[in-house]
Design a protein around this motif. Sequence first.
Motif, PDB file in Angstrom:
ATOM      1  N   TRP A   1     -70.239 -33.333  43.739  1.00 33.78           N
ATOM      2  CA  TRP A   1     -69.548 -33.384  42.449  1.00 33.78           C
ATOM      3  C   TRP A   1     -68.267 -32.566  42.457  1.00 33.78           C
ATOM      4  O   TRP A   1     -67.309 -32.901  41.776  1.00 33.78           O
ATOM      5  CB  TRP A   1     -70.476 -32.863  41.340  1.00 33.78           C
ATOM      6  CG  TRP A   1     -71.223 -33.967  40.691  1.00 33.78           C
ATOM      7  CD1 TRP A   1     -72.491 -34.375  40.950  1.00 33.78           C
ATOM      8  CD2 TRP A   1     -70.726 -34.839  39.672  1.00 33.78           C
ATOM      9  NE1 TRP A   1     -72.828 -35.434  40.158  1.00 33.78           N
ATOM     10  CE2 TRP A   1     -71.763 -35.753  39.355  1.00 33.78           C
ATOM     11  CE3 TRP A   1     -69.505 -34.948  38.994  1.00 33.78           C
ATOM     12  CZ2 TRP A   1     -71.616 -36.745  38.401  1.00 33.78           C
ATOM     13  CZ3 TRP A   1     -69.366 -35.946  38.038  1.00 33.78           C
ATOM     14  CH2 TRP A   1     -70.415 -36.828  37.759  1.00 33.78           C
TER      15      TRP A   1
ATOM     16  N   LEU B   1     -61.994 -36.621  38.406  1.00 36.13           N
ATOM     17  CA  LEU B   1     -62.673 -36.789  37.124  1.00 36.13           C
ATOM     18  C   LEU B   1     -61.842 -36.182  35.999  1.00 36.13           C
ATOM     19  O   LEU B   1     -61.615 -36.808  34.966  1.00 36.13           O
ATOM     20  CB  LEU B   1     -64.029 -36.106  37.214  1.00 36.13           C
ATOM     21  CG  LEU B   1     -65.040 -36.549  36.182  1.00 36.13           C
ATOM     22  CD1 LEU B   1     -65.363 -38.005  36.404  1.00 36.13           C
ATOM     23  CD2 LEU B   1     -66.278 -35.699  36.307  1.00 36.13           C
TER      24      LEU B   1
ATOM     25  N   VAL C   1     -58.462 -38.211  35.464  1.00 36.14           N
ATOM     26  CA  VAL C   1     -58.654 -39.533  34.862  1.00 36.14           C
ATOM     27  C   VAL C   1     -59.200 -39.386  33.445  1.00 36.14           C
ATOM     28  O   VAL C   1     -58.815 -40.122  32.542  1.00 36.14           O
ATOM     29  CB  VAL C   1     -59.545 -40.427  35.741  1.00 36.14           C
ATOM     30  CG1 VAL C   1     -59.771 -41.761  35.087  1.00 36.14           C
ATOM     31  CG2 VAL C   1     -58.901 -40.634  37.099  1.00 36.14           C
TER      32      VAL C   1
ATOM     33  N   TYR D   1     -68.350 -58.263  39.286  1.00 38.48           N
ATOM     34  CA  TYR D   1     -68.612 -57.221  40.278  1.00 38.48           C
ATOM     35  C   TYR D   1     -70.094 -57.207  40.655  1.00 38.48           C
ATOM     36  O   TYR D   1     -70.449 -57.151  41.829  1.00 38.48           O
ATOM     37  CB  TYR D   1     -68.192 -55.881  39.668  1.00 38.48           C
ATOM     38  CG  TYR D   1     -68.344 -54.682  40.571  1.00 38.48           C
ATOM     39  CD1 TYR D   1     -67.370 -54.382  41.508  1.00 38.48           C
ATOM     40  CD2 TYR D   1     -69.442 -53.830  40.454  1.00 38.48           C
ATOM     41  CE1 TYR D   1     -67.487 -53.273  42.320  1.00 38.48           C
ATOM     42  CE2 TYR D   1     -69.565 -52.717  41.259  1.00 38.48           C
ATOM     43  CZ  TYR D   1     -68.590 -52.449  42.191  1.00 38.48           C
ATOM     44  OH  TYR D   1     -68.716 -51.349  42.993  1.00 38.48           O
TER      45      TYR D   1
ATOM     46  N   LEU E   1     -70.167 -43.574  38.144  1.00 39.16           N
ATOM     47  CA  LEU E   1     -68.864 -42.927  38.159  1.00 39.16           C
ATOM     48  C   LEU E   1     -67.843 -43.804  38.873  1.00 39.16           C
ATOM     49  O   LEU E   1     -66.715 -43.973  38.412  1.00 39.16           O
ATOM     50  CB  LEU E   1     -68.987 -41.586  38.879  1.00 39.16           C
ATOM     51  CG  LEU E   1     -67.791 -40.666  38.770  1.00 39.16           C
ATOM     52  CD1 LEU E   1     -67.609 -40.221  37.340  1.00 39.16           C
ATOM     53  CD2 LEU E   1     -67.982 -39.459  39.667  1.00 39.16           C
ATOM     54  N   PHE E   2     -68.271 -44.397  39.987  1.00 34.15           N
ATOM     55  CA  PHE E   2     -67.379 -45.249  40.771  1.00 34.15           C
ATOM     56  C   PHE E   2     -66.904 -46.432  39.935  1.00 34.15           C
ATOM     57  O   PHE E   2     -65.721 -46.752  39.900  1.00 34.15           O
ATOM     58  CB  PHE E   2     -68.092 -45.738  42.033  1.00 34.15           C
ATOM     59  CG  PHE E   2     -67.161 -46.253  43.086  1.00 34.15           C
ATOM     60  CD1 PHE E   2     -66.262 -45.420  43.703  1.00 34.15           C
ATOM     61  CD2 PHE E   2     -67.201 -47.586  43.477  1.00 34.15           C
ATOM     62  CE1 PHE E   2     -65.398 -45.881  44.679  1.00 34.15           C
ATOM     63  CE2 PHE E   2     -66.338 -48.062  44.444  1.00 34.15           C
ATOM     64  CZ  PHE E   2     -65.435 -47.200  45.037  1.00 34.15           C
ATOM     65  N   PHE E   3     -67.841 -47.073  39.235  1.00 27.68           N
ATOM     66  CA  PHE E   3     -67.450 -48.221  38.419  1.00 27.68           C
ATOM     67  C   PHE E   3     -66.601 -47.766  37.231  1.00 27.68           C
ATOM     68  O   PHE E   3     -65.628 -48.423  36.873  1.00 27.68           O
ATOM     69  CB  PHE E   3     -68.681 -49.005  37.933  1.00 27.68           C
ATOM     70  CG  PHE E   3     -68.310 -50.288  37.259  1.00 27.68           C
ATOM     71  CD1 PHE E   3     -67.844 -51.367  37.987  1.00 27.68           C
ATOM     72  CD2 PHE E   3     -68.387 -50.426  35.877  1.00 27.68           C
ATOM     73  CE1 PHE E   3     -67.467 -52.550  37.383  1.00 27.68           C
ATOM     74  CE2 PHE E   3     -68.012 -51.609  35.250  1.00 27.68           C
ATOM     75  CZ  PHE E   3     -67.557 -52.661  36.014  1.00 27.68           C
TER      76      PHE E   3
ATOM     77  N   LEU F   1     -64.527 -45.340  37.169  1.00 29.00           N
ATOM     78  CA  LEU F   1     -63.169 -45.145  37.671  1.00 29.00           C
ATOM     79  C   LEU F   1     -62.431 -46.477  37.715  1.00 29.00           C
ATOM     80  O   LEU F   1     -61.286 -46.581  37.288  1.00 29.00           O
ATOM     81  CB  LEU F   1     -63.199 -44.532  39.070  1.00 29.00           C
ATOM     82  CG  LEU F   1     -63.355 -43.021  39.149  1.00 29.00           C
ATOM     83  CD1 LEU F   1     -63.403 -42.577  40.585  1.00 29.00           C
ATOM     84  CD2 LEU F   1     -62.199 -42.338  38.438  1.00 29.00           C
TER      85      LEU F   1
END
Lengths: 287, 265
Positions: free
Chosen positions: A9, A16, A19, A278, B98-100, B102
């Motif tokens: 983390w 993090l 963004v 996705y 978290l990846f998605f 982003l």
Amino acid sequence: MKTQNQKAWFFVLPVLLLVAFNALIPMMTVVNYSVQETFGNNVFFWHGLGWFEDLLNSERFHAALGRQILFTTIILLIEIPLGIIIALSMPRQGFWVPVCLVLMALPMLIPWNVVGAMWNIFALPDIGLLGYLMNTTLGVDYDMTQDPFAAWATIITMDVWHWTSLVVLLSYAGLVSIPDAYYQAAKIDGASSWSVFRYIQLPKMKQVLTIAILLRFMDSFNIYTEVFVMTGGGPGNSTTFLSIDLVKIALGQFDLGPAAAMSLIYFAITLLVSWLFYTLMTKDEGK
Amino acid sequence: MRKRSLIPILYILFLMLPIYWLISMSFKTTNEILSGFSLFPQTFTWENYITIFTDPSWYWAYINSIIYVSLNTVLSICVALPAAYAFSRYRFLGDKTLFFWLLTNRMAPAAVFVLPFFQLYSAVGLFDTHIAVALAHCLFNIPLAVWILEGFMSGVPKELDETAYVDGYSFPRFFITIFLPTIKAGVGVAAFFCFMFSWVELLLAKNLTAVDAKPIAAEMTKTASSAGYELGLLAAAGTLTIIPGAIVVYFVRNYIAKGFALGRV
């Protein structure tokens, strides 16, 4: 196998924070506006879900959304197959490969408003190259500023010009990663060029095509600058896509509430489609 | 084989046509452009370029754009590197989500964020600075950089890390002297895409700046005046915006093809 490590983390933390600063704070501002009514002077009143209800029943929103969906569908149907075909017919090695790649990447590196301005002067009926050829040599009555069909055709051609290279580059990257041994094996088996494509090339391109389709979907669904510079949403409302309508409401009329509600619905649609796609494309990855 | 190479040639011709038109127009006088159609400049002139290179507000707009694009590229890559390493090497709580998440930031229409961004950056006192634009562009460039770098890093076998630790390397030393050189192609590709998306973006860049950090894209609206459009000047300014992109793409030409091949979704 990846190791379980919660300290990871700390590596993600800078990303993090940056963004989140850029995404969460503005997003909360938008959510805040979307449930309030204002009469200016920074005085706000609680408006509940009223804006959302208005919007979902509004013909103007339905029309803009319809145009947006039609546009994105056409773009994907043209650019993805065309990009694959061009990538398949490109040379695999030699002097011409970097030349091709550099020339093809050029349109993507031009600022979007320049792209719009460029196509605008390219399509001017009397003095632009495209407009002149269409009107005099081909004898078609062509005027982007008057005829909705011509405006659509020009915008679609512009987008194909602008972004097909992205699909080409990505597909090409997938193609060059296929070892020669695969092709030799196919040759020994006497496979037709279609089955080589279907069973060797296409599966190998699946990953990069997923990226290509996702990027093209997001960007064509959010298209703003080029269209705004080229047609300004006209003639009439014929090329007023969602984002153009949104900016008109938010910055033109300064109707913050409806604009915010529209932003959220807009974002939700993009998110939902991308997520579905996705998950569909990556679901057999674990196997 | 002959017939096949026709497709790329035709495609490249199609790509070059509007670019040719832009360049050809930039060498014409405004009078010639408006007086009628001509395939080549009849009265060849450097006038438009001279105007741009002698007027400080024009060339400063180029410098401004290059400053915030470079800032953004460096910033995006620096923070994306450790994050991509974490995603490619470790499992941790909420990593997939978290990846998605982003990636979702790449999807938000910039039009949605214009007004809130303006308010946010005004509130923290960064309005009309290069940093504001560089930070704002991180919104869509960091996710992309993480995405690309993670793909490249996953292609590097884990044994490399383990061998380095056995040999007594500390983590930062391993990362900088061994790991980074192995994925330098990935860094190149990620930097290329960051540069590209920051260079071409206009909506945020225009609305976060006024005078001091005004980008070239916004400066170009100046060509529309009460006397009508100065098309020649507009074309010259547009032509000049192609050059930085062309230089960057020339340097990474051998990597962009390989770039995504190693990556995974």
